[in-house]
Design a protein around this motif. Structure first.
Motif, short mmCIF file in Angstrom:
data_model
loop_
_atom_site.label_atom_id
_atom_site.label_comp_id
_atom_site.label_asym_id
_atom_site.label_seq_id
_atom_site.Cartn_x
_atom_site.Cartn_y
_atom_site.Cartn_z
N GLY A 9 147.44 120.05 -8.90
CA GLY A 9 147.30 119.91 -10.29
C GLY A 9 147.74 118.24 -10.98
N GLY A 10 147.82 117.20 -11.71
CA GLY A 10 147.90 116.10 -12.16
C GLY A 10 147.02 115.90 -13.56
N LEU A 11 147.01 114.51 -13.42
CA LEU A 11 146.80 113.92 -14.00
C LEU A 11 145.37 113.13 -13.87
N VAL A 12 144.31 113.47 -14.18
CA VAL A 12 143.23 112.75 -13.85
C VAL A 12 142.18 111.84 -15.03
N GLN A 13 141.08 111.16 -14.46
CA GLN A 13 140.62 110.87 -15.66
C GLN A 13 138.96 110.98 -15.82
N PRO A 14 138.30 111.15 -16.78
CA PRO A 14 137.42 111.72 -16.34
C PRO A 14 135.60 111.38 -15.64
N GLY A 15 135.71 112.38 -15.47
CA GLY A 15 134.60 112.20 -14.28
C GLY A 15 135.87 111.73 -13.26
N LEU A 80 139.93 124.80 -4.96
CA LEU A 80 139.18 124.45 -6.21
C LEU A 80 138.72 123.08 -6.14
N GLN A 81 137.77 122.53 -5.63
CA GLN A 81 137.50 121.11 -5.42
C GLN A 81 136.81 120.77 -7.16
N MET A 82 138.21 119.70 -8.56
CA MET A 82 136.63 119.93 -9.13
C MET A 82 136.33 117.98 -9.93
N ASN A 83 134.90 118.20 -9.46
CA ASN A 83 134.03 117.01 -9.48
C ASN A 83 133.65 117.04 -10.02
N ASN A 84 133.16 115.65 -11.51
CA ASN A 84 133.10 115.30 -12.76
C ASN A 84 134.04 115.39 -13.64
N VAL A 85 135.10 115.74 -14.15
CA VAL A 85 135.83 116.14 -15.01
C VAL A 85 135.38 115.57 -15.94
N LYS A 86 136.04 116.73 -17.43
CA LYS A 86 135.49 116.25 -18.49
C LYS A 86 136.79 117.49 -19.51
N PRO A 87 137.42 115.86 -20.66
CA PRO A 87 137.90 116.62 -21.19
C PRO A 87 138.79 118.50 -21.33
N SER A 122 142.03 113.09 -18.94
CA SER A 122 142.28 112.17 -20.41
C SER A 122 142.03 110.43 -19.76
N SER A 123 142.06 110.19 -20.63
CA SER A 123 141.78 108.12 -19.85
C SER A 123 143.34 107.34 -20.28
#
Length: 123
Positions: A9-15, A80-87, A122-123
């Motif tokens: 887990g962690g912080l990732v930007q949208p997309g 779990l591969q998470m792509n194009n993540v959204k807020p 989050s951006s």
């Protein structure tokens, strides 16, 4: 002691993308379904994706086409591969597994949960 340990887990930007892992350890005889659930603040815990021992999968409509669940049975691990993540994907993510394990010398059916890993988009 049979347990699930999550990571990734962690912080990732949208997309962006993120990969979660969950490893089962201990005296395990067999693992049936494994899955990922998530819980946002103030909301109920909901299914994200589930994978059967044979590889069949089920996804929540909100993540179809963006997330991919997979498992390595030799390593007792689910991903779990998470792509194009959204807020709106921001939540605590929990691993779940249905298995037969050895507890106190006896074979028992177990449903286990991981400790949870926080994903923040989050951006």
């Amino acid at each position: 002691q049979v347990q699930l340990v999550e990571s990734g887990g962690g912080l990732v930007q949208p997309g962006g993308s993120l990969r979660l892992s969950c490893a089962a350890s201990g005296s395990i005889f067999s693992i049936n379904a494994m899955g990922w659930y998530r819980q946002a603040p103030g909301k109920e815990r909901d299914v994200v994706a589930i994978i059967a021992n044979g590889g069949s999968t089920h996804y929540a409509d909100s993540v179809k086409g963006r997330f991919t669940i997979s498992r390595d049975n030799a390593k007792n691990t689910v991903y779990l591969q998470m792509n194009n993540v959204k807020p709106e994907d921001t939540a605590a993510y929990f691993c779940n597994a249905h298995m037969v394990g050895v507890v106190d010398g006896k074979y028992r059916y177990l449903e286990l949960w991981g400790q949870g890993t926080l994903v923040t988009v989050s951006s």
